[in-house]
Design a protein around this motif. Structure first.
Motif, mmCIF file in Angstrom:
data_model
loop_
_atom_site.group_PDB
_atom_site.id
_atom_site.type_symbol
_atom_site.label_atom_id
_atom_site.label_comp_id
_atom_site.label_asym_id
_atom_site.label_seq_id
_atom_site.Cartn_x
_atom_site.Cartn_y
_atom_site.Cartn_z
ATOM 1 N N ALA A 98 102.859 117.757 128.484
ATOM 2 C CA ALA A 98 103.931 118.693 128.224
ATOM 3 C C ALA A 98 103.988 118.463 126.665
ATOM 4 O O ALA A 98 103.991 117.098 126.239
ATOM 5 C CB ALA A 98 105.125 118.145 128.802
ATOM 6 N N HIS B 286 107.084 115.683 135.418
ATOM 7 C CA HIS B 286 107.063 114.378 136.312
ATOM 8 C C HIS B 286 108.075 114.424 137.449
ATOM 9 O O HIS B 286 108.014 113.815 138.390
ATOM 10 C CB HIS B 286 107.533 113.174 135.552
ATOM 11 N N GLY C 78 102.247 105.080 124.649
ATOM 12 C CA GLY C 78 102.690 105.760 125.752
ATOM 13 C C GLY C 78 103.060 107.304 125.240
ATOM 14 O O GLY C 78 103.762 108.017 125.902
ATOM 15 N N LYS D 67 98.398 109.442 124.569
ATOM 16 C CA LYS D 67 97.055 109.424 123.892
ATOM 17 C C LYS D 67 95.790 109.592 124.550
ATOM 18 O O LYS D 67 94.748 110.629 124.698
ATOM 19 C CB LYS D 67 96.673 108.332 122.675
ATOM 20 N N THR D 68 95.795 108.687 125.828
ATOM 21 C CA THR D 68 94.755 108.831 126.779
ATOM 22 C C THR D 68 94.657 109.885 127.393
ATOM 23 O O THR D 68 93.470 110.505 127.505
ATOM 24 C CB THR D 68 94.963 107.512 127.698
ATOM 25 N N MET D 69 95.945 110.475 127.880
ATOM 26 C CA MET D 69 95.963 111.587 128.451
ATOM 27 C C MET D 69 95.471 112.821 127.892
ATOM 28 O O MET D 69 94.501 113.506 128.485
ATOM 29 C CB MET D 69 97.413 111.719 128.748
HETATM 30 P P1 ADP Z 1 98.972 106.236 125.464
HETATM 31 O O1 ADP Z 1 97.630 106.050 125.439
HETATM 32 O O2 ADP Z 1 99.365 107.069 124.261
HETATM 33 O O3 ADP Z 1 99.598 104.884 125.339
HETATM 34 P P2 ADP Z 1 99.117 107.124 128.049
HETATM 35 O O4 ADP Z 1 98.342 108.455 127.661
HETATM 36 O O5 ADP Z 1 98.403 106.365 128.616
HETATM 37 O O6 ADP Z 1 99.644 106.888 126.622
HETATM 38 O O7 ADP Z 1 100.468 107.910 128.631
HETATM 39 C C1 ADP Z 1 101.048 107.089 129.641
HETATM 40 C C2 ADP Z 1 101.581 107.905 130.608
HETATM 41 O O8 ADP Z 1 102.739 108.622 130.242
HETATM 42 C C3 ADP Z 1 100.838 109.139 131.229
HETATM 43 O O9 ADP Z 1 99.853 108.475 132.321
HETATM 44 C C4 ADP Z 1 101.931 110.038 131.663
HETATM 45 O O10 ADP Z 1 102.215 109.919 132.840
HETATM 46 C C5 ADP Z 1 102.824 109.794 130.619
HETATM 47 N N1 ADP Z 1 103.031 111.011 129.688
HETATM 48 C C6 ADP Z 1 102.792 110.502 128.390
HETATM 49 N N2 ADP Z 1 103.057 111.642 127.485
HETATM 50 C C7 ADP Z 1 103.149 112.625 128.383
HETATM 51 C C8 ADP Z 1 103.208 114.167 128.165
HETATM 52 N N3 ADP Z 1 103.416 114.505 126.855
HETATM 53 N N4 ADP Z 1 103.261 114.745 129.200
HETATM 54 C C9 ADP Z 1 103.199 114.298 130.455
HETATM 55 N N5 ADP Z 1 103.423 113.107 130.736
HETATM 56 C C10 ADP Z 1 103.026 112.287 129.546
#
Ligand code: ADP
Length: 618
Positions: free
Chosen positions: A171, A350, A211, A214-216
């Motif tokens: 999102a 979510h 959080g 970025k990974t997503m």
């Molecule tokens: P980062 O790599 O930036 O630390 P992640 O990609 O690991 O963050 O995100 C952690 C979790 O947060 C994801 O698995 C997801 O559940 C939630 N999340 C973070 N951003 C979003 C988004 N924009 N939309 C939906 N879920 C998100």
């Protein structure tokens, strides 16, 4: 394939273990049987004794088995004694006369028990020894294979077997998605770009707070393009031994090239790619080698390689500039903390698969959660579901959601913590101090909730929430934050005098000092050092490098910080003195109800005054 090979190995190992287990059980069983076999534990007595007792009528039955006489005494069900006779003569030939009414049976000598016993006695230790050797060999092999795979990357492959992530699962962050769409297109239609002589980017850096998804995002690029995704964390490259990181990098790139087109995702790349001068400390060489290997691999990419390296960091300024040159990580995509509308979207994502009742107000939650990351919001949604399940409810209510938010933001309530009446009163005054100062000051966020129930690591909480998202903060806001932080201890002083001050304000003081220092060092918000910043991105990694300011300036910084704190103390004190009766009233209300919501606080504090000399501006 790698996965199924591993599973097969595991299966074989389990089978071998099971076989060894059953063989052992069988042998132990045999040993036990032989132990309880008749004859094995019968008492051996002289044959003359048997005859004498038989004649005296004490014996019920004699069983002659070879040269053994098994004796069952009268009144016994099973034999209890055994006598051995001379092998060449029968019992009657031994010069002993037997004239008692004894049942005598003659049977073939049996030695099964003996055989079983012998087998068990010899085989068991042999098997144990063999088992021990097999175990040792397995261990050694395990270590060997571990040593052999030391230089292999531990990258996780998210292939077709894992659930695909698509852009629609993320999102908000529309800008980032738009930029990444381009990368998806490169991966899907490389020819289109090659024909026009365009250089396909090989490195994409995602920059943003932890959080933020970025990974997503990186996984979604792989998902949208339908290519394999290799994910590894920067810290996984670094081991105790020199050269391991570099060989892991080589291995990772090799794997990715074999599976091209594909994506390599390096999370927390700053763990290996800090600026050279700021690295310091141990493992310098190792970092250097690992980073160099990443650079070498990326430089070696030909257009047709089809591998795109994505990396995530929250500190772009900390990265080695060599990594950011054209042809390497030259594309930077900012992934920001979500704004209100995006927070709502994330909450909706979510809550999509969670049964929520009509009371659940996601809009209100989105408004309250300024500064929260996507991961925080996902966590809140999950906690809400857990709370509802714990309460045996079939759907999530708004109360569950609010409780989840509070739990994630300030820690769970610790109702079991016992506080004395004095401690309770002290906490009530302390929190009332924060609340009154915060409520009175015009540039402070409004009070959202005050509680004297211990939460997380604190004794009580006064919670201020900004009414809307803000990108900038003024010096007035900073000063009001400082003053309300000092309000707790000042209220304690007002109630109990100087001697009544406790350690309860420890974390307030830390926050205040950090805020004051940030104002001076990072924001140029002090009086004498106005409009200058003394901020070092790599603070903490000085490693013998001179500070970018003189000792005299350092002294000045310290003085300015102390000045800001002092000013905050004076402001808080003046506000509390002018509003003493409201502090008392709020503390009393808190002692009665323990928790007060925004509206209740407002009601108690209607009529508070802002002393003129506390005002910072009109
Ligand atoms: P980062 O790599 O930036 O630390 P992640 O990609 O690991 O963050 O995100 C952690 C979790 O947060 C994801 O698995 C997801 O559940 C939630 N999340 C973070 N951003 C979003 C988004 N924009 N939309 C939906 N879920 C998100």
């Amino acid at each position: 394939m790698a996965v199924s090979g591993k599973a097969q190995k595991k299966k074989n190992l389990n089978f071998a273990r099971l076989t060894v287990f059953w063989v052992m059980m069988f042998l132990i069983g045999l040993a036990l049987i032989s132990l309880f076999m008749p004859n094995q534990n019968l008492e051996t007595v002289p044959i003359s004794d048997v005859v004498r007792r038989a004649n005296a009528g004490e014996v019920e039955k004699l069983e002659i088995r070879g040269n053994e006489v098994i004796v069952t005494l009268r009144g016994e069900e099973y034999p209890t004694e055994m006598a051995r006779r001379d092998s060449s003569a029968s019992i009657f030939d031994q010069g002993l006369e037997l004239d008692a009414p004894v049942e005598i049976t003659v049977s073939e000598p049996s030695n099964t028990g003996e055989i079983i016993g012998n087998v068990a006695i010899f085989a068991l230790p042999t098997l144990i020894i063999i088992g021990f050797f097999v175990f040792m060999m397995r261990q050694a092999q395990g270590q060997n294979s571990q040593a052999m795979s030391f230089g292999k990357s531990k990258a996780k492959l998210y292939g077709a077997d894992k659930k695909k992530v698509l852009f629609t699962d993320i999102a908000g962050n529309e800008n980032a998605k738009q930029d990444l769409n381009e990368v998806v297109d490169f991966l899907k239609h490389p020819k289109k770009y090659e024909q026009l002589g365009a250089r396909i980017p090989s490195g994409v850096l995602l920059v943003g707070n932890p959080g933020t998804g970025k990974t997503m995002m990186a996984r979604a690029v792989a998902g949208e393009a339908g290519v394999p995704f290799f994910s590894i964390s920067g810290s996984e490259f670094v081991e105790m031994f020199a050269g391991v990181g570099a060989s892991r990098v080589r291995d990772l790139f090799q794997k990715a090239k074999k599976n091209a087109p594909s994506i390599i995702f390096i999370d927390e790349i700053d763990a290996v790619a800090r600026k050279r001068e700021s690295r310091g400390g141990g493992g310098r060489e190792e970092h250097e080698q690992t980073l160099n290997q990443i650079l070498v691999e990326m430089d070696g990419f030909e257009n047709e390689t089809g591998v795109i390296v994505m990396a995530a960091t929250n500190r772009l300024d900390m990265l080695d500039p060599a990594l950011l040159r054209p042809g390497r990580f030259d594309r930077h995509i900012k992934v920001t903390l979500p704004e209100r509308v995006d927070r709502l979207e994330i909450l909706k994502v979510h809550f999509k698969k969670k049964p929520a009742d009509s009371s659940v107000d996601l809009e209100a939650m989105a408004a309250k959660t300024a500064g929260s990351s996507g991961a925080d919001l996902a966590n809140i949604a999950n906690e809400a579901a857990i709370i509802a399940a714990r309460g045996n409810r079939k759907t999530i209510t708004n109360d569950d959601l609010v409780e989840a938010f509070e739990k994630v933001a300030i820690g769970p309530e610790r109702k079991s913590k016992v506080m004395s009446d004095h401690e309770k009163e002290l906490t009530a005054y302390h929190e009332a101090g924060h609340a009154v100062v915060g409520h009175v000051l015009p540039d402070s966020d409004p009070v959202h909730k005050v509680t004297i129930i211990p939460r997380g690591h604190t004794g009580g909480v006064t919670w201020f929430i900004p009414p809307e998202d803000r990108s900038y903060k003024s010096i007035y806001e900073f000063k009001d934050v400082l003053a309300r932080a000092m309000g707790g201890r000042q209220a304690e002083k007002m109630k109990y005098g100087e001697g009544g001050v406790t350690t309860g304000a420890g974390s307030d003081l830390r926050i205040a000092t950090d805020t004051a220092r940030a104002m001076v060092v990072e924001e140029g918000m002090s009086v004498n050092l106005k409009d200058q910043v003394f901020h070092r991105d790599d603070e903490g990694f000085f490693a013998g490098i001179a500070k970018p300011f003189s000792e005299k300036t350092q002294e000045e910084i310290d003085k300015e910080v102390a000045g800001l704190i002092k000013e905050a103390v004076v402001r808080a004190e003046k506000i509390l003195t002018a509003n003493k009766k409201f502090v008392d009233a709020l503390a009393k209300e808190l002692l009665a109800k323990e928790t007060l919501e925004e509206e209740e606080v407002k009601k108690v504090l209607t009529g508070t005054v802002l002393p003129k000399d506390v005002k910072l501006h009109d």
